[in-house]
Design a protein around this motif. Sequence first.
Motif, short mmCIF file in Angstrom:
data_model
loop_
_atom_site.label_atom_id
_atom_site.label_comp_id
_atom_site.label_asym_id
_atom_site.label_seq_id
_atom_site.Cartn_x
_atom_site.Cartn_y
_atom_site.Cartn_z
N ASN A 5 -14.58 -0.46 -39.67
CA ASN A 5 -15.66 -1.39 -39.32
C ASN A 5 -16.63 -1.61 -40.47
O ASN A 5 -17.60 -2.36 -40.34
CB ASN A 5 -16.42 -0.90 -38.08
CG ASN A 5 -17.08 0.44 -38.30
OD1 ASN A 5 -17.12 0.97 -39.40
ND2 ASN A 5 -17.59 1.01 -37.21
N CYS A 6 -16.41 -0.94 -41.61
CA CYS A 6 -17.34 -1.07 -42.72
C CYS A 6 -16.60 -0.86 -44.04
O CYS A 6 -15.71 0.00 -44.12
CB CYS A 6 -18.46 -0.04 -42.59
SG CYS A 6 -19.77 -0.23 -43.82
N LEU A 7 -16.95 -1.65 -45.04
CA LEU A 7 -16.36 -1.54 -46.37
C LEU A 7 -17.45 -1.21 -47.38
O LEU A 7 -18.51 -1.83 -47.37
CB LEU A 7 -15.69 -2.86 -46.79
CG LEU A 7 -14.54 -3.38 -45.95
CD1 LEU A 7 -14.13 -4.76 -46.47
CD2 LEU A 7 -13.36 -2.43 -45.97
N ARG A 8 -17.17 -0.24 -48.26
CA ARG A 8 -18.03 -0.03 -49.43
C ARG A 8 -17.35 -0.69 -50.62
O ARG A 8 -16.22 -0.39 -50.95
CB ARG A 8 -18.24 1.46 -49.70
CG ARG A 8 -19.00 1.73 -51.00
CD ARG A 8 -19.38 3.19 -51.15
NE ARG A 8 -18.24 4.07 -51.20
CZ ARG A 8 -17.75 4.65 -52.30
NH1 ARG A 8 -18.31 4.42 -53.48
NH2 ARG A 8 -16.71 5.46 -52.24
N LEU A 9 -18.07 -1.61 -51.26
CA LEU A 9 -17.53 -2.32 -52.41
C LEU A 9 -17.82 -1.48 -53.65
O LEU A 9 -18.94 -1.39 -54.12
CB LEU A 9 -18.15 -3.70 -52.52
CG LEU A 9 -17.99 -4.56 -51.25
CD1 LEU A 9 -18.62 -5.93 -51.45
CD2 LEU A 9 -16.53 -4.69 -50.86
N HIS A 10 -16.79 -0.86 -54.21
CA HIS A 10 -16.89 0.27 -55.12
C HIS A 10 -17.25 -0.15 -56.54
O HIS A 10 -16.68 -1.09 -57.10
CB HIS A 10 -15.54 0.99 -55.11
CG HIS A 10 -15.52 2.34 -55.74
ND1 HIS A 10 -16.54 3.23 -55.61
CD2 HIS A 10 -14.57 2.96 -56.49
CE1 HIS A 10 -16.23 4.35 -56.25
NE2 HIS A 10 -15.06 4.20 -56.80
N LEU A 40 -9.10 -9.08 -44.51
CA LEU A 40 -10.24 -8.51 -43.80
C LEU A 40 -9.97 -8.43 -42.31
O LEU A 40 -10.38 -7.46 -41.65
CB LEU A 40 -11.49 -9.33 -44.06
CG LEU A 40 -12.07 -9.24 -45.48
CD1 LEU A 40 -13.28 -10.14 -45.61
CD2 LEU A 40 -12.43 -7.80 -45.83
N ARG A 41 -9.29 -9.41 -41.75
CA ARG A 41 -8.93 -9.33 -40.33
C ARG A 41 -8.02 -8.14 -40.08
O ARG A 41 -8.12 -7.46 -39.05
CB ARG A 41 -8.24 -10.62 -39.88
CG ARG A 41 -9.20 -11.78 -39.65
CD ARG A 41 -8.48 -12.96 -39.01
NE ARG A 41 -7.97 -12.61 -37.69
CZ ARG A 41 -8.65 -12.76 -36.56
NH1 ARG A 41 -9.89 -13.26 -36.60
NH2 ARG A 41 -8.13 -12.44 -35.42
N GLU A 42 -7.13 -7.89 -41.02
CA GLU A 42 -6.25 -6.71 -40.90
C GLU A 42 -7.06 -5.42 -40.98
O GLU A 42 -6.83 -4.48 -40.21
CB GLU A 42 -5.21 -6.74 -42.02
CG GLU A 42 -4.25 -5.56 -42.00
CD GLU A 42 -3.27 -5.60 -43.16
OE1 GLU A 42 -2.68 -4.55 -43.47
OE2 GLU A 42 -3.12 -6.67 -43.78
N GLU A 43 -8.04 -5.38 -41.91
CA GLU A 43 -8.86 -4.18 -42.06
C GLU A 43 -9.66 -3.89 -40.80
O GLU A 43 -9.92 -2.73 -40.46
CB GLU A 43 -9.82 -4.33 -43.25
CG GLU A 43 -9.16 -4.47 -44.60
CD GLU A 43 -8.42 -3.22 -45.03
OE1 GLU A 43 -8.60 -2.17 -44.39
OE2 GLU A 43 -7.66 -3.29 -46.00
#
Length: 209
Positions: free
Chosen positions: A21-26, A13-16
């Motif tokens: 700035n936002c993740l959709r959990l698919h 997550l630190r790499e992302e």
Amino acid sequence: APGASREDVYSRLREELTHFNCLRLHLGFIDDHIIEQSDHLGLLVIPEFWEWWENADKCWPIAQSAAWLPAAQETFTRLVKRYRNHPSVVMWSLANETMWNDTRPELMAIAGALVDTVRRNDPTRPLQGDGEITWGGRLDAISIHYPEGAAKDTGTLRDTYHNASWIIPNDLDWLKKEGMNHSWRADFVWDRPLRIGEYYCMDDFVLEG
């Protein structure tokens, strides 16, 4: 990856954060580690619930929705209650590529029941459905996938250019603030926030905007 440790999740997550700035959990793959670590890192998260298809008669036949919709509503309720107190969760995605632009009454009855279920349990966060346009105006954001509009009078961009509707940047000149917008699988008036929900970039990632 399934079974990843908290340390592995935190590191990824630190790499992302250097790229997004936002993740959709698919598609219902909602990982507690991801949400907990996102709370600490300041990364935004959009949990997404499972999807269903009208033509998947062996799974979710629309004509028999009375048999499965209450269980779907119970699942949505439990998920919202489980994650609604996490500051990283900024909105809910109710489905992915399920009804698209189809607003037939039998479909919108299901959409309305699911929207009402989520709003009843969390009236604060906006709702979207990835690739679901607006569910007849029931969702707070417009979401389209792999954007493409009509390319003048010569057909669509995908007919003219290789991979045209899949690669960003591409021609988004067709988007207009007034009147009806039409792309390959979306007809909508731009009357609310617009998300370009899946598209490929040249680095071979699936991104959202």
